[in-house]
Design a protein around this motif. Structure first.
Motif, PDB file in Angstrom:
ATOM      1  N   THR A  31       0.856  -1.190   0.000  1.00  0.00           N
ATOM      2  CA  THR A  31       0.000   0.000   0.000  1.00  0.00           C
ATOM      3  C   THR A  31       0.886   1.232   0.000  1.00  0.00           C
ATOM      4  O   THR A  31       2.122   1.121   0.020  1.00  0.00           O
ATOM      5  N   TRP A  35      -2.381   6.508  -1.549  1.00  0.00           N
ATOM      6  CA  TRP A  35      -3.619   5.735  -1.762  1.00  0.00           C
ATOM      7  C   TRP A  35      -4.506   5.819  -0.519  1.00  0.00           C
ATOM      8  O   TRP A  35      -5.698   6.115  -0.612  1.00  0.00           O
ATOM      9  N   ARG A  39      -8.078   7.751  -0.584  1.00  0.00           N
ATOM     10  CA  ARG A  39      -9.268   6.883  -0.563  1.00  0.00           C
ATOM     11  C   ARG A  39     -10.023   6.903   0.753  1.00  0.00           C
ATOM     12  O   ARG A  39     -11.192   6.517   0.801  1.00  0.00           O
ATOM     13  N   THR A  40      -9.326   7.277   1.848  1.00  0.00           N
ATOM     14  CA  THR A  40      -9.987   7.175   3.161  1.00  0.00           C
ATOM     15  C   THR A  40      -9.884   8.434   4.022  1.00  0.00           C
ATOM     16  O   THR A  40     -10.697   8.627   4.914  1.00  0.00           O
ATOM     17  N   CYS A 116     -20.363  -0.766  13.864  1.00  0.00           N
ATOM     18  CA  CYS A 116     -20.018   0.660  13.934  1.00  0.00           C
ATOM     19  C   CYS A 116     -21.181   1.538  14.389  1.00  0.00           C
ATOM     20  O   CYS A 116     -20.993   2.733  14.626  1.00  0.00           O
ATOM     21  N   ARG A 155      -4.430  -5.885   3.261  1.00  0.00           N
ATOM     22  CA  ARG A 155      -4.393  -4.427   3.046  1.00  0.00           C
ATOM     23  C   ARG A 155      -5.793  -3.825   2.912  1.00  0.00           C
ATOM     24  O   ARG A 155      -5.967  -2.612   3.025  1.00  0.00           O
ATOM     25  N   GLN A 219     -13.935  -7.734   5.016  1.00  0.00           N
ATOM     26  CA  GLN A 219     -14.816  -6.684   4.491  1.00  0.00           C
ATOM     27  C   GLN A 219     -14.748  -6.611   2.971  1.00  0.00           C
ATOM     28  O   GLN A 219     -13.667  -6.529   2.395  1.00  0.00           O
ATOM     29  N   GLY A 221     -15.122  -4.102   0.845  1.00  0.00           N
ATOM     30  CA  GLY A 221     -15.134  -2.649   1.037  1.00  0.00           C
ATOM     31  C   GLY A 221     -16.002  -1.892   0.048  1.00  0.00           C
ATOM     32  O   GLY A 221     -16.748  -0.989   0.425  1.00  0.00           O
ATOM     33  N   LYS A 222     -15.910  -2.295  -1.224  1.00  0.00           N
ATOM     34  CA  LYS A 222     -16.640  -1.582  -2.280  1.00  0.00           C
ATOM     35  C   LYS A 222     -18.151  -1.640  -2.030  1.00  0.00           C
ATOM     36  O   LYS A 222     -18.846  -0.641  -2.146  1.00  0.00           O
ATOM     37  N   VAL A 224     -19.728  -2.387   0.875  1.00  0.00           N
ATOM     38  CA  VAL A 224     -20.070  -1.670   2.119  1.00  0.00           C
ATOM     39  C   VAL A 224     -20.080  -0.161   1.853  1.00  0.00           C
ATOM     40  O   VAL A 224     -20.967   0.555   2.316  1.00  0.00           O
ATOM     41  N   HIS A 256     -19.923   8.949  11.834  1.00  0.00           N
ATOM     42  CA  HIS A 256     -18.995   7.827  12.015  1.00  0.00           C
ATOM     43  C   HIS A 256     -17.783   8.001  11.094  1.00  0.00           C
ATOM     44  O   HIS A 256     -17.940   8.299   9.911  1.00  0.00           O
ATOM     45  N   ALA A 258     -15.485   6.370   9.188  1.00  0.00           N
ATOM     46  CA  ALA A 258     -15.061   5.142   8.500  1.00  0.00           C
ATOM     47  C   ALA A 258     -14.271   5.497   7.254  1.00  0.00           C
ATOM     48  O   ALA A 258     -13.319   4.797   6.892  1.00  0.00           O
ATOM     49  N   ASN A 259     -14.690   6.558   6.599  1.00  0.00           N
ATOM     50  CA  ASN A 259     -14.060   6.965   5.351  1.00  0.00           C
ATOM     51  C   ASN A 259     -14.478   8.414   5.104  1.00  0.00           C
ATOM     52  O   ASN A 259     -15.660   8.727   5.100  1.00  0.00           O
ATOM     53  N   ARG A 261     -14.639  10.057   2.509  1.00  0.00           N
ATOM     54  CA  ARG A 261     -15.511  10.234   1.339  1.00  0.00           C
ATOM     55  C   ARG A 261     -16.981   9.966   1.684  1.00  0.00           C
ATOM     56  O   ARG A 261     -17.884  10.590   1.125  1.00  0.00           O
ATOM     57  N   ILE A 262     -17.223   9.030   2.621  1.00  0.00           N
ATOM     58  CA  ILE A 262     -18.604   8.739   3.043  1.00  0.00           C
ATOM     59  C   ILE A 262     -19.146   9.931   3.846  1.00  0.00           C
ATOM     60  O   ILE A 262     -20.297  10.353   3.681  1.00  0.00           O
ATOM     61  N   ASN A 286     -10.630   4.296  11.774  1.00  0.00           N
ATOM     62  CA  ASN A 286     -11.970   3.875  12.186  1.00  0.00           C
ATOM     63  C   ASN A 286     -11.861   3.072  13.486  1.00  0.00           C
ATOM     64  O   ASN A 286     -11.389   1.940  13.473  1.00  0.00           O
TER      65      ASN A 286
HETATM   66  O1  UT7 Z   1     -17.131   1.262   9.465  1.00  0.00           O
HETATM   67  C1  UT7 Z   1     -17.909   0.213   8.998  1.00  0.00           C
HETATM   68  C2  UT7 Z   1     -18.327   0.395   7.615  1.00  0.00           C
HETATM   69  N1  UT7 Z   1     -17.185   0.363   6.725  1.00  0.00           N
HETATM   70  C3  UT7 Z   1     -17.056   1.267   5.801  1.00  0.00           C
HETATM   71  O2  UT7 Z   1     -17.834   2.181   5.728  1.00  0.00           O
HETATM   72  C4  UT7 Z   1     -15.936   1.085   4.808  1.00  0.00           C
HETATM   73  C5  UT7 Z   1     -16.464   1.226   3.426  1.00  0.00           C
HETATM   74  N2  UT7 Z   1     -15.477   0.988   2.377  1.00  0.00           N
HETATM   75  C6  UT7 Z   1     -14.426   1.807   2.153  1.00  0.00           C
HETATM   76  O3  UT7 Z   1     -14.173   2.736   2.891  1.00  0.00           O
HETATM   77  C7  UT7 Z   1     -13.618   1.586   0.893  1.00  0.00           C
HETATM   78  O4  UT7 Z   1     -14.262   0.652   0.086  1.00  0.00           O
HETATM   79  C8  UT7 Z   1     -12.149   1.106   1.145  1.00  0.00           C
HETATM   80  C9  UT7 Z   1     -11.349   2.224   1.760  1.00  0.00           C
HETATM   81  C10 UT7 Z   1     -12.152  -0.109   2.050  1.00  0.00           C
HETATM   82  C11 UT7 Z   1     -11.512   0.746  -0.179  1.00  0.00           C
HETATM   83  O5  UT7 Z   1     -11.563   1.860  -1.081  1.00  0.00           O
HETATM   84  P1  UT7 Z   1     -12.132   1.702  -2.558  1.00  0.00           P
HETATM   85  O6  UT7 Z   1     -12.019   3.008  -3.194  1.00  0.00           O
HETATM   86  O7  UT7 Z   1     -13.515   1.091  -2.466  1.00  0.00           O
HETATM   87  O8  UT7 Z   1     -11.109   0.704  -3.185  1.00  0.00           O
HETATM   88  P2  UT7 Z   1     -11.394  -0.676  -3.949  1.00  0.00           P
HETATM   89  O9  UT7 Z   1     -11.614  -1.761  -2.944  1.00  0.00           O
HETATM   90  O10 UT7 Z   1     -12.415  -0.457  -5.001  1.00  0.00           O
HETATM   91  O11 UT7 Z   1     -10.019  -0.898  -4.632  1.00  0.00           O
HETATM   92  C12 UT7 Z   1      -9.536  -0.020  -5.682  1.00  0.00           C
HETATM   93  C13 UT7 Z   1      -8.147  -0.474  -6.077  1.00  0.00           C
HETATM   94  C14 UT7 Z   1      -8.053  -1.964  -6.376  1.00  0.00           C
HETATM   95  O12 UT7 Z   1      -7.096  -2.132  -7.398  1.00  0.00           O
HETATM   96  P3  UT7 Z   1      -7.567  -2.352  -8.925  1.00  0.00           P
HETATM   97  O13 UT7 Z   1      -8.419  -3.572  -8.908  1.00  0.00           O
HETATM   98  O14 UT7 Z   1      -8.328  -1.103  -9.276  1.00  0.00           O
HETATM   99  O15 UT7 Z   1      -6.279  -2.502  -9.660  1.00  0.00           O
HETATM  100  C15 UT7 Z   1      -7.521  -2.552  -5.086  1.00  0.00           C
HETATM  101  O16 UT7 Z   1      -6.837  -3.755  -5.287  1.00  0.00           O
HETATM  102  O17 UT7 Z   1      -7.233  -0.229  -5.008  1.00  0.00           O
HETATM  103  C16 UT7 Z   1      -6.575  -1.447  -4.632  1.00  0.00           C
HETATM  104  N3  UT7 Z   1      -6.396  -1.448  -3.180  1.00  0.00           N
HETATM  105  C17 UT7 Z   1      -5.345  -0.881  -2.584  1.00  0.00           C
HETATM  106  N4  UT7 Z   1      -4.260  -0.262  -3.069  1.00  0.00           N
HETATM  107  C18 UT7 Z   1      -3.362   0.220  -2.194  1.00  0.00           C
HETATM  108  C19 UT7 Z   1      -7.221  -1.940  -2.233  1.00  0.00           C
HETATM  109  N5  UT7 Z   1      -6.706  -1.715  -1.008  1.00  0.00           N
HETATM  110  C20 UT7 Z   1      -5.541  -1.060  -1.209  1.00  0.00           C
HETATM  111  C21 UT7 Z   1      -4.555  -0.545  -0.331  1.00  0.00           C
HETATM  112  N6  UT7 Z   1      -3.488   0.082  -0.872  1.00  0.00           N
HETATM  113  N7  UT7 Z   1      -4.658  -0.639   1.008  1.00  0.00           N
END
Ligand code: UT7
Length: 332
Positions: A31, A35, A39-40, A116, A155, A219, A221-222, A224, A256, A258-259, A261-262, A286
């Protein structure tokens, strides 16, 4: 006689000293700081490193901080509710141990688990008990040692979570301050997207479950994220509509953490300006049940008597909701 409402009269918080930064995570999994930040919104999180200490340690510290800041006599507390997803042990309830340790010797205590949204649901429970007139002082603590259930080779989850706890004391109010309205929801469709598979009655812990890393948080993530954005924004908008609140009536959004962007999506839907949106996700990540009370603890100095606070949360289950509360005291 005027109607009894449930007001917050004191707050406290605690995070452990150890800082786990994005830079250090870069050395643990594939990671990078850019990123995670984009993203968070998270830069670092706190970790309770001492393996001999559980969530009770965080909860006791947060409660003690509240007792000191609010000059509260713990022997007068009627009830201690610990909102947590990471109790010290499956049995006995962590809240009971915490109550005894903080000197709440006349209280009854139990744990409340709704991922949460645990603290948000705990606020509702405390308020309902106060409104009956039966109890006068209810301590709601929200805290989690998330590092105890996170896989630091994954990750997708290890970059998000941190450890911490906060606390709020609820007391009766006859000026119409405190909790005004709530809109709480849940939907079992979420069970597959954010969970720990093993260690419960469905799949008890075994050598195999540990080898398969099923005792850690999973999780999607996408998925959720999509539910969280819609869910949190919907309930926040709804609670404003139901109480005839325009964006200028809302003084603070306590969402909350968590992110980022949310949170931004929720604030946008509500039309609430950026300077009213309280954020500490960059420092703590979080902390699950800890996010809402830690915001109260960190930003207490900004609140004025009569301020309109909207609380919003979304979590595993799924569980989510919003609460409208009028702040009851000026910053000390
Ligand atoms: O509190 C309880 C409720 N939880 C939440 O509200 C969390 C909700 N989800 C999220 O906050 C987000 O989905 C995450 C932060 C977990 C992930 O962000 P995302 O923008 O949804 O990323 P993604 O899972 O769609 O992944 C995008 C890309 C992928 O690569 P490709 O397929 O586009 O090549 C992942 O493999 O980012 C990659 N990726 C990472 N890269 C670097 C996923 N995790 C990581 C990382 N570092 N840690």
């Amino acid at each position: 006689m005027s109607k009894i409402t449930a007001a917050i009269t004191a707050v406290g918080g605690y995070v452990p000293d150890f800082v786990l930064s994005n830079k250090v995570l870069e050395t643990m999994v594939d990671t990078n700081d850019e990123w995670i930040t984009s993203r968070t919104g998270i830069k670092e999180r706190r970790i309770l490193k001492d393996a001999t200490k559980g969530t009770s340690y965080l909860a006791i510290k947060a409660a003690q901080n509240l007792i000191e800041r609010g000059n509260v006599n713990p022997a007068e507390i009627d009830m201690v509710l610990l909102a947590t997803t990471t109790p010290d042990m499956p049995v006995a309830a962590t809240a009971v141990y915490v109550a005894t340790q903080i000197g709440a010797v006349n209280a009854f205590a139990y744990d409340l688990q709704a991922a949460c949204s645990s603290f948000l649901y705990g606020m509702s429970t405390a308020a309902a008990h106060i409104q009956t007139g039966r109890y006068k002082k209810i301590l709601v603590i929200g805290g989690d040692k998330m590092s105890s259930i996170i896989d630091y080779t994954d990750r997708a989850t290890c970059i998000i979570f941190g450890d911490g706890a906060g606390a709020a004391l609820f007391e009766p109010n006859e000026e119409g301050l405190g909790l005004q309205d709530e809109f709480l929801r849940s939907d079992g469709i979420g069970r597959e997207y954010l969970k720990i598979d093993a260690g419960g009655s469905l799949l008890p812990a075994s050598k195999e479950t540990v080898e398969n890393r099923q005792h850690y948080v999973f999780q999607d993530g996408k998925t959720v994220f999509k539910y969280a954005v819609t869910g949190m924004a919907d309930v926040s908008e709804k609670i404003m509509e139901r109480n005839n609140l325009s964006e200028s009536d809302v003084d603070w959004l306590i969402a909350h953490q968590a992110n980022k962007r949310i949170i931004d999506a929720t604030a946008n839907r509500m039309g609430v300006a950026e300077n009213k949106v309280l954020i500490n996700i960059e420092n703590y990540g979080n902390t699950t049940s800890g996010t809402l009370p830690l915001l109260l603890s960190d930003f207490e100095h900004k609140f004025k008597k009569g301020d309109n606070l909207i609380f919003a949360a979304f979590g595993g289950g799924f569980t989510w909701g919003a609460i409208y509360l009028k702040w009851a005291y000026d910053a000390k």
